[in-house]
Design a protein around this motif. Structure first.
Motif, short mmCIF file in Angstrom:
data_model
loop_
_atom_site.label_atom_id
_atom_site.label_comp_id
_atom_site.label_asym_id
_atom_site.label_seq_id
_atom_site.Cartn_x
_atom_site.Cartn_y
_atom_site.Cartn_z
N THR A 2 -39.18 45.29 -33.18
CA THR A 2 -40.10 46.42 -33.22
C THR A 2 -40.78 46.56 -31.86
O THR A 2 -40.72 45.66 -31.02
CB THR A 2 -41.16 46.22 -34.31
N THR A 3 -41.43 47.67 -31.67
CA THR A 3 -42.15 47.89 -30.42
C THR A 3 -43.22 46.83 -30.20
O THR A 3 -43.37 46.32 -29.09
CB THR A 3 -42.80 49.30 -30.43
N MET A 4 -43.91 46.47 -31.26
CA MET A 4 -44.95 45.44 -31.15
C MET A 4 -44.34 44.10 -30.73
O MET A 4 -44.89 43.39 -29.88
CB MET A 4 -45.70 45.29 -32.47
N GLU A 5 -43.22 43.76 -31.33
CA GLU A 5 -42.55 42.49 -30.99
C GLU A 5 -42.07 42.51 -29.54
O GLU A 5 -42.19 41.52 -28.82
CB GLU A 5 -41.36 42.24 -31.93
N LEU A 6 -41.53 43.64 -29.13
CA LEU A 6 -41.07 43.76 -27.74
C LEU A 6 -42.23 43.61 -26.76
O LEU A 6 -42.11 42.90 -25.75
CB LEU A 6 -40.37 45.10 -27.53
N ARG A 7 -43.33 44.26 -27.06
CA ARG A 7 -44.51 44.15 -26.18
C ARG A 7 -45.03 42.72 -26.14
O ARG A 7 -45.40 42.22 -25.07
CB ARG A 7 -45.60 45.10 -26.64
N HIS A 8 -45.03 42.06 -27.27
CA HIS A 8 -45.50 40.68 -27.34
C HIS A 8 -44.59 39.77 -26.51
O HIS A 8 -45.06 38.93 -25.74
CB HIS A 8 -45.56 40.21 -28.80
N THR A 9 -43.28 39.96 -26.65
CA THR A 9 -42.32 39.16 -25.89
C THR A 9 -42.47 39.41 -24.39
O THR A 9 -42.46 38.46 -23.59
CB THR A 9 -40.88 39.48 -26.35
N LEU A 10 -42.63 40.66 -24.02
CA LEU A 10 -42.82 40.99 -22.60
C LEU A 10 -44.09 40.34 -22.07
O LEU A 10 -44.10 39.75 -20.97
CB LEU A 10 -42.88 42.51 -22.41
N ASP A 11 -45.15 40.40 -22.86
CA ASP A 11 -46.42 39.78 -22.45
C ASP A 11 -46.26 38.27 -22.28
O ASP A 11 -46.75 37.68 -21.31
CB ASP A 11 -47.51 40.08 -23.48
N GLU A 12 -45.54 37.63 -23.19
CA GLU A 12 -45.31 36.18 -23.08
C GLU A 12 -44.53 35.85 -21.81
O GLU A 12 -44.86 34.88 -21.10
CB GLU A 12 -44.52 35.67 -24.30
N GLU A 13 -43.52 36.64 -21.52
CA GLU A 13 -42.72 36.40 -20.32
C GLU A 13 -43.56 36.60 -19.05
O GLU A 13 -43.45 35.82 -18.10
CB GLU A 13 -41.49 37.31 -20.30
N MET A 14 -44.39 37.62 -19.05
CA MET A 14 -45.24 37.87 -17.87
C MET A 14 -46.25 36.73 -17.70
O MET A 14 -46.52 36.29 -16.58
CB MET A 14 -45.96 39.22 -18.01
#
Length: 92
Positions: A2-14
């Motif tokens: 989901t969009t929320m999961e994608l944003r969370h994953t991107l935030d973790e990677e950053m």
């Protein structure tokens, strides 16, 4: 995802690279390249859509001209030959 999961994953990677200036610079360059390519695809899609609409308008205009008797249709053999030639031509 989901969009929320994608944003969370991107935030973790950053967060994982935020302290490494070189990695952050590479990430920024990569994101800009991705964004540029996406804009190019969107622009290309819009151009192709416009070309298709223009071709359809022209086809309907020609059909109206044929119905009005202002244009003559081509023989079927000529159309088949043209299609065969188009099939032989290299794709652009």
């Amino acid at each position: 995802m989901t969009t929320m999961e994608l944003r969370h994953t991107l935030d973790e990677e950053m967060q994982a690279i935020i302290d490494n200036e070189e990695l952050v610079k590479k990430a920024i360059r990569s994101i800009r390249r991705i964004r540029k390519n996406a804009e190019t695809r969107e622009q290309r899609h819009a151009r192709q859509r416009q070309e298709m609409l223009d071709e359809l308008r022209e086809a309907f205009r020609e059909l109206d001209e044929i119905k009005a008797g202002n244009l003559q249709t081509r023989p079927l053999d000529e159309l088949i030959e043209e299609l065969a030639e188009m099939e032989k031509a290299p794709a652009v």
